[in-house]
Design an enzyme around this catalytic site. Structure first.
Site, PDB file in Angstrom:
ATOM      1  N   ALA A 187       1.956 -47.526 105.152  1.00 14.82           N
ATOM      2  CA  ALA A 187       0.605 -47.704 104.606  1.00 14.82           C
ATOM      3  C   ALA A 187       0.180 -46.408 103.924  1.00 14.82           C
ATOM      4  CB  ALA A 187      -0.360 -48.059 105.732  1.00 14.82           C
TER       5      ALA A 187
ATOM      6  N   GLY B 231       4.386 -49.349 107.959  1.00 17.16           N
ATOM      7  CA  GLY B 231       4.174 -50.634 107.310  1.00 17.16           C
ATOM      8  C   GLY B 231       5.354 -51.049 106.453  1.00 17.16           C
TER       9      GLY B 231
ATOM     10  N   GLU C 201       7.578 -52.677 108.770  1.00 16.17           N
ATOM     11  CA  GLU C 201       6.952 -53.952 109.170  1.00 16.17           C
ATOM     12  C   GLU C 201       7.167 -55.002 108.093  1.00 16.17           C
ATOM     13  OE1 GLU C 201       3.209 -51.981 110.065  1.00 16.17           O
ATOM     14  OE2 GLU C 201       3.285 -52.851 112.074  1.00 16.17           O
TER      15      GLU C 201
ATOM     16  N   GLU D 126       3.926 -44.122 113.241  1.00 18.40           N
ATOM     17  CA  GLU D 126       2.468 -44.203 113.364  1.00 18.40           C
ATOM     18  C   GLU D 126       1.898 -43.343 114.480  1.00 18.40           C
ATOM     19  OE1 GLU D 126       4.479 -46.663 112.711  1.00 18.40           O
ATOM     20  OE2 GLU D 126       3.556 -48.177 111.460  1.00 18.40           O
TER      21      GLU D 126
HETATM   22  N1  T1G Z   1       0.710 -42.400 102.367  1.00 20.67           N
HETATM   23  C1  T1G Z   1       0.243 -41.631 101.347  1.00 20.67           C
HETATM   24  N2  T1G Z   1       0.929 -40.564 100.828  1.00 20.67           N
HETATM   25  C2  T1G Z   1       2.126 -40.305 101.381  1.00 20.67           C
HETATM   26  C3  T1G Z   1       2.661 -41.060 102.437  1.00 20.67           C
HETATM   27  C4  T1G Z   1       1.901 -42.159 102.931  1.00 20.67           C
HETATM   28  N3  T1G Z   1       2.334 -42.947 103.916  1.00 20.67           N
HETATM   29  N4  T1G Z   1       3.869 -40.517 102.761  1.00 20.67           N
HETATM   30  C5  T1G Z   1       4.053 -39.474 101.930  1.00 20.67           C
HETATM   31  N5  T1G Z   1       3.025 -39.341 101.104  1.00 20.67           N
HETATM   32  C6  T1G Z   1       2.874 -38.348 100.040  1.00 20.67           C
HETATM   33  C7  T1G Z   1       2.821 -36.950 100.605  1.00 20.67           C
HETATM   34  O1  T1G Z   1       1.488 -36.632 101.004  1.00 20.67           O
HETATM   35  C8  T1G Z   1       3.287 -36.122  99.420  1.00 20.67           C
HETATM   36  O2  T1G Z   1       2.198 -36.062  98.517  1.00 20.67           O
HETATM   37  C9  T1G Z   1       4.333 -37.035  98.763  1.00 20.67           C
HETATM   38  O3  T1G Z   1       4.049 -38.364  99.234  1.00 20.67           O
HETATM   39  C10 T1G Z   1       5.754 -36.661  99.150  1.00 20.67           C
HETATM   40  O4  T1G Z   1       5.776 -36.653 100.578  1.00 20.67           O
HETATM   41  C11 T1G Z   1       0.149 -50.385 108.902  1.00 20.67           C
HETATM   42  C12 T1G Z   1      -0.664 -48.001 109.711  1.00 20.67           C
HETATM   43  C13 T1G Z   1       8.289 -40.689 103.272  1.00 20.67           C
HETATM   44  C14 T1G Z   1       9.836 -39.295 104.670  1.00 20.67           C
HETATM   45  O5  T1G Z   1       3.814 -41.823 108.434  1.00 20.67           O
HETATM   46  O6  T1G Z   1       7.383 -39.310 106.504  1.00 20.67           O
HETATM   47  O7  T1G Z   1       2.243 -47.492 107.883  1.00 20.67           O
HETATM   48  O8  T1G Z   1       1.937 -33.557  98.593  1.00 20.67           O
HETATM   49  O9  T1G Z   1       6.406 -34.221 100.755  1.00 20.67           O
HETATM   50  O10 T1G Z   1       9.686 -34.759 102.289  1.00 20.67           O
HETATM   51  O11 T1G Z   1       1.589 -50.034 110.727  1.00 20.67           O
HETATM   52  O12 T1G Z   1       6.537 -38.393 103.254  1.00 20.67           O
HETATM   53  O13 T1G Z   1       3.237 -34.658  96.741  1.00 20.67           O
HETATM   54  O14 T1G Z   1       0.728 -34.971  96.889  1.00 20.67           O
HETATM   55  O15 T1G Z   1       6.594 -35.784 102.755  1.00 20.67           O
HETATM   56  O16 T1G Z   1      10.542 -36.553 100.649  1.00 20.67           O
HETATM   57  C15 T1G Z   1       3.349 -44.536 108.319  1.00 20.67           C
HETATM   58  C16 T1G Z   1       4.854 -40.469 106.204  1.00 20.67           C
HETATM   59  C17 T1G Z   1       2.001 -44.641 107.712  1.00 20.67           C
HETATM   60  C18 T1G Z   1       5.369 -41.815 106.645  1.00 20.67           C
HETATM   61  C19 T1G Z   1       9.138 -38.538 102.405  1.00 20.67           C
HETATM   62  N6  T1G Z   1       4.253 -43.805 107.463  1.00 20.67           N
HETATM   63  N7  T1G Z   1       5.648 -39.879 105.156  1.00 20.67           N
HETATM   64  O17 T1G Z   1       9.320 -37.181 102.744  1.00 20.67           O
HETATM   65  O18 T1G Z   1       8.156 -36.059 100.776  1.00 20.67           O
HETATM   66  S1  T1G Z   1       0.876 -45.510 108.785  1.00 20.67           S
HETATM   67  C20 T1G Z   1       4.398 -42.469 107.592  1.00 20.67           C
HETATM   68  C21 T1G Z   1       6.845 -39.287 105.418  1.00 20.67           C
HETATM   69  C22 T1G Z   1       1.411 -47.148 108.686  1.00 20.67           C
HETATM   70  C23 T1G Z   1       1.252 -49.497 109.455  1.00 20.67           C
HETATM   71  C24 T1G Z   1       0.808 -48.083 109.669  1.00 20.67           C
HETATM   72  C25 T1G Z   1       7.491 -38.573 104.261  1.00 20.67           C
HETATM   73  C26 T1G Z   1       8.698 -39.309 103.670  1.00 20.67           C
HETATM   74  P1  T1G Z   1       2.008 -34.717  97.623  1.00 20.67           P
HETATM   75  P2  T1G Z   1       6.723 -35.579 101.305  1.00 20.67           P
HETATM   76  P3  T1G Z   1       9.518 -36.065 101.598  1.00 20.67           P
END
Ligand code: T1G
Length: 696
Positions: free
Chosen positions: A67, A106, A109, A129
């Site tokens: 998400a 998500g 999911e 999450e």
């Molecule tokens: N949402 C928005 N922006 C995101 C994002 C996300 N989920 N993940 C990464 N970014 C942005 C990050 O801020 C950065 O932005 C750019 O992408 C590159 O990220 C309903 C509720 C995917 C492994 O927790 O683990 O789903 O600084 O530097 O090292 O059940 O990003 O360039 O402006 O980290 O290659 C769950 C979090 C959400 C995954 C890539 N998902 N992200 O790593 O790049 S909650 C997460 C990561 C959810 C559902 C629930 C990593 C990555 P900027 P980066 P990277």
């Protein structure tokens, strides 16, 4: 045929298969447009008789990262993800997820809502999450147990860990691993092969029975591991609902827990850390600077820090030259590197062959001219200004123009060190935390004359080493040790006022720090701080309250773990209160005419926390740290401040700055010097602003 449901989703039909591409750079976060686009695409799949199957894939480097974390602070907008996933699952044509890069949260999911899943061999899946203070909120806690059982599901949703392709296939999360470069065609082939056959829908499966006492024992384990964070235990509660309720009921339970956590303080704090950890290396004003060449490194000194830094650089793939004063010291340095690398081997994180390859990249010399082509050197010799000036004079003479000369000093004045060279613009502080190959924090300390490109080179090195780098100005203790000194002073005051060291440690550990200040001092060695107190005695502010207890403990030769006793007594490595220290404390309170009083846990925690907040605010006000988030990152990645509190200044915002200021003013009555409120804190309260406002 191509249908473009807005930029976020593209649909093309190839050989009877609808290829639905999620295209929302940089990581295909599930924005509202992605959700709407997926609903529209599935409707097209169902309605178009030329389509026999569908594949969902991600454009760019990942499948779907989850998400959109930026949407969490705002009211949710339809279509909601659980409904999108239900639509995918209800489709009467086979839908296959083609997973590359990562499918997280998500994103995973959505993949579980598909009837089939094919994964690239290098891809990873997971539910991170809990690291955002949440739980999977779109069926992850209900479908996963149906796929791999409650034990595995509990492990994945409570830990947030990522699962590589091999394990994912073994435990049944995916149907196949695609051969290299063959992911899309493998997914299309699998989908087509299932056209017309009954489709597996995970929501219709039953949850395999778990051991009767599984959840009881798991709750104990998860609670202990969570160290005060709520989301792991709540995620387990949702998995338990999957095991005990029908799917629809379980989904309601999951949603209720998710919504409750979404607005929690811990989720706000963890979201702050998520963005701050990425923002901290984007220093305002350095956007145009370019890093210098960074192919070869050197360390001066092979002691604990020098060898530790060498290991961090070797682990990142660099060739490293180690300089020492004589052959014996150089041999000891090499042995330190070997021992540290052997630790990785014994923990199964490095093969013997890889260790040998690392050691082959380490060269040693007594001659500074060995560094004539080196790009960046890190000095890690004895913490004495005279010694460092000699070293930097030699580096200045030996190294090529454009080389970066860094010092690992933890508190000496780097402007003074830079002045010992003819190239102060190339000098910078790279303050590692011990063990340098473990601790993620790196303070990049910028003296007055250092050029922007040298600072950016420091950040580039930090990124290669996997460090969280924070820019600091030059002051006594930079950011982290300056705050630590204030914490320790307040801890000393409290044991003279009535608490005992073990009371303070217990309260601080209950707050969420990994170790209380007295345990930490025993670990570091009380003699180090003692030597510094003696060195600065002449310049100490006579108006400042001074506690002699630690000096008295050191006069007994009790320096902590290294001497078997300090604040604690260490038998077989286990600490127990040193009752002889208690006698010294009581005698000191009496000598100072202090009537000791009980100091409860809340007061201990407040005085430690407010000392950190007030000093952190001063550090931002003096521009030693660029933003409040920089202080938070130092405390979390260098000193173990609990992530789920977001760091001291994020915690202050959550408490509310007016209350923080009122509480500090109350403390100020008893000690006006220590508790003079930070002017920045007063300004923010007066303007109705928060520390977070300064992070934008
Ligand atoms: N949402 C928005 N922006 C995101 C994002 C996300 N989920 N993940 C990464 N970014 C942005 C990050 O801020 C950065 O932005 C750019 O992408 C590159 O990220 C309903 C509720 C995917 C492994 O927790 O683990 O789903 O600084 O530097 O090292 O059940 O990003 O360039 O402006 O980290 O290659 C769950 C979090 C959400 C995954 C890539 N998902 N992200 O790593 O790049 S909650 C997460 C990561 C959810 C559902 C629930 C990593 C990555 P900027 P980066 P990277």
């Amino acid at each position: 045929m191509t249908q473009d449901s807005g930029a976020a989703i593209k649909l093309t039909i190839e050989d009877g298969v609808a290829v639905i591409t999620v295209d929302n750079p940089p990581v295909n976060a599930i924005s509202q447009a992605v959700r709407q686009g997926l609903v529209d695409a599935i409707k097209t799949v169902a309605a178009d008789s030329s389509i026999q199957a569908a594949v969902i894939r991600g454009a760019g480097k990942v499948f779907i990262a989850g998400a959109d974390v930026r949407e969490f602070g705002k009211p949710p907008v339809e279509p909601f993800l659980p409904d999108v996933i239900a639509a995918i699952e209800a489709c009467d044509k086979p839908v296959c997820a083609a997973i590359h890069g990562v499918a997280l949260g998500g994103g995973f999911e959505i993949a579980l809502g598909c009837h089939f899943r094919v994964m690239d061999a290098k891809a990873r899946v997971g539910f991170p999450e809990v690291n955002l203070g949440l739980i999977p909120g779109a069926g992850g806690t209900q479908r996963l147990p149906r796929l791999c059982g409650v034990e595995k599901a509990a492990d994945l949703v409570t830990s947030g860990r990522q699962v590589a392709a091999k394990e994912a296939l073994e435990i049944g999360l995916v149907d196949a691993i695609a051969a290299d470069g063959d992911l899309l065609s493998a997914a299309k082939t699998l989908g087509l092969s299932k056209a017309g056959a009954p489709l597996p829908r995970i929501s219709e499966m039953t949850v395999p029975a778990a051991a009767a006492d599984f959840f009881t024992t798991e709750k104990t384990r998860v609670t202990r591991a969570a160290r005060g964070q709520h989301s792991p235990l709540r995620a387990l509660e949702a998995v338990e609902a999957a095991a005990t309720l029908p799917f629809a009921e379980g989904m309601k339970r999951e949603r209720a827990i998710f919504q409750e956590l979404r607005s929690s303080d811990q989720a706000k704090a963890l979201r702050h850390v998520f963005f701050a950890e990425r923002a901290v290396s984007k220093v305002p004003g350095l956007e145009d600077a370019k890093a210098r060449k960074l192919d070869t490194l050197a360390v001066i000194g092979g002691g604990t820090m020098g060898a530790g830094i060498a290991v961090a650089c070797l682990r990142a793939g660099y060739p490293v030259t180690m300089i020492e004063a004589d052959d014996a010291a150089l041999e000891r340095g090499r042995a330190n590197v070997d021992k540290n690398l052997e630790g990785f081997v014994s923990r199964g994180r490095l093969s013997n062959e890889a260790k040998a390859e690392h050691m082959a990249r380490l060269s040693g010399s007594l001659d500074y001219n060995a560094l004539k082509d080196t790009d960046l050197v890190i000095e890690a010799v004895f913490e004495d200004m005279g010694v460092k000036k000699i070293v930097f004079g030699k580096l200045d003479a030996a190294m090529k123009p454009g080389a970066v000369l860094a010092t690992n000093t933890s508190y000496l004045d780097i402007d003074e060190i830079a002045a010992a060279t003819k190239r102060p613009g190339d000098v910078i502080g790279l303050h590692f935390f011990s063990p340098a190959f473990v601790m993620r924090l790196l303070e990049i300390v910028r003296p007055a004359k250092t050029t922007d490109d040298v600072v950016v080179t420091g950040f580039a090195l930090a990124q290669k080493l996997g460090k969280v780098a924070v820019l600091s100005g030059v002051c006594d203790g930079f950011i982290g040790n300056r705050i630590l000194a204030k914490m320790r002073k307040q801890a000393d005051y409290m044991i003279e006022d009535g608490a005992l060291p073990w009371d303070v440690d217990k309260a601080v550990e209950a707050f969420g720090l990994p170790m209380g200040p007295f345990r930490v001092m025993d670990l570091a060695g009380l003699d180090i701080a003692w030597a510094q107190r003696k060195r600065t005695a002449a310049t100490r502010d006579p108006a400042e309250r001074y506690v002699d207890i630690a000096d008295k403990v050191c006069e007994e030769g009790w320096f902590g773990q290294k001497t078997g006793r300090g604040w604690y007594v260490y038998e077989a490595g286990k600490p127990s209160p040193n009752t002889d220290v208690e006698k010294i404390i009581l005698a000191e309170s009496a000598r100072k005419g202090i009537t000791r009083r009980a100091i409860d846990v809340q007061e201990i925690q407040n005085r430690i926390l407010y000392a950190m907040i007030n000093e952190g605010a001063r550090i931002v006000d003096e521009k030693i740290a660029a933003r409040p988030l920089d202080v938070d990152m130092v405390e979390i990645f260098g000193y173990g401040f609990p992530r789920w509190r977001g760091g001291p200044l994020c915690t202050a915002d959550i408490i509310g700055l007016p209350k923080v200021l009122d509480d500090i003013r109350a403390l100020e009555k008893a000690d006006p010097l220590f508790w003079k409120p930070s002017a920045l804190l007063e300004r923010l309260v007066a303007d109705g602003k928060t520390f977070s406002d300064l992070n934008q």
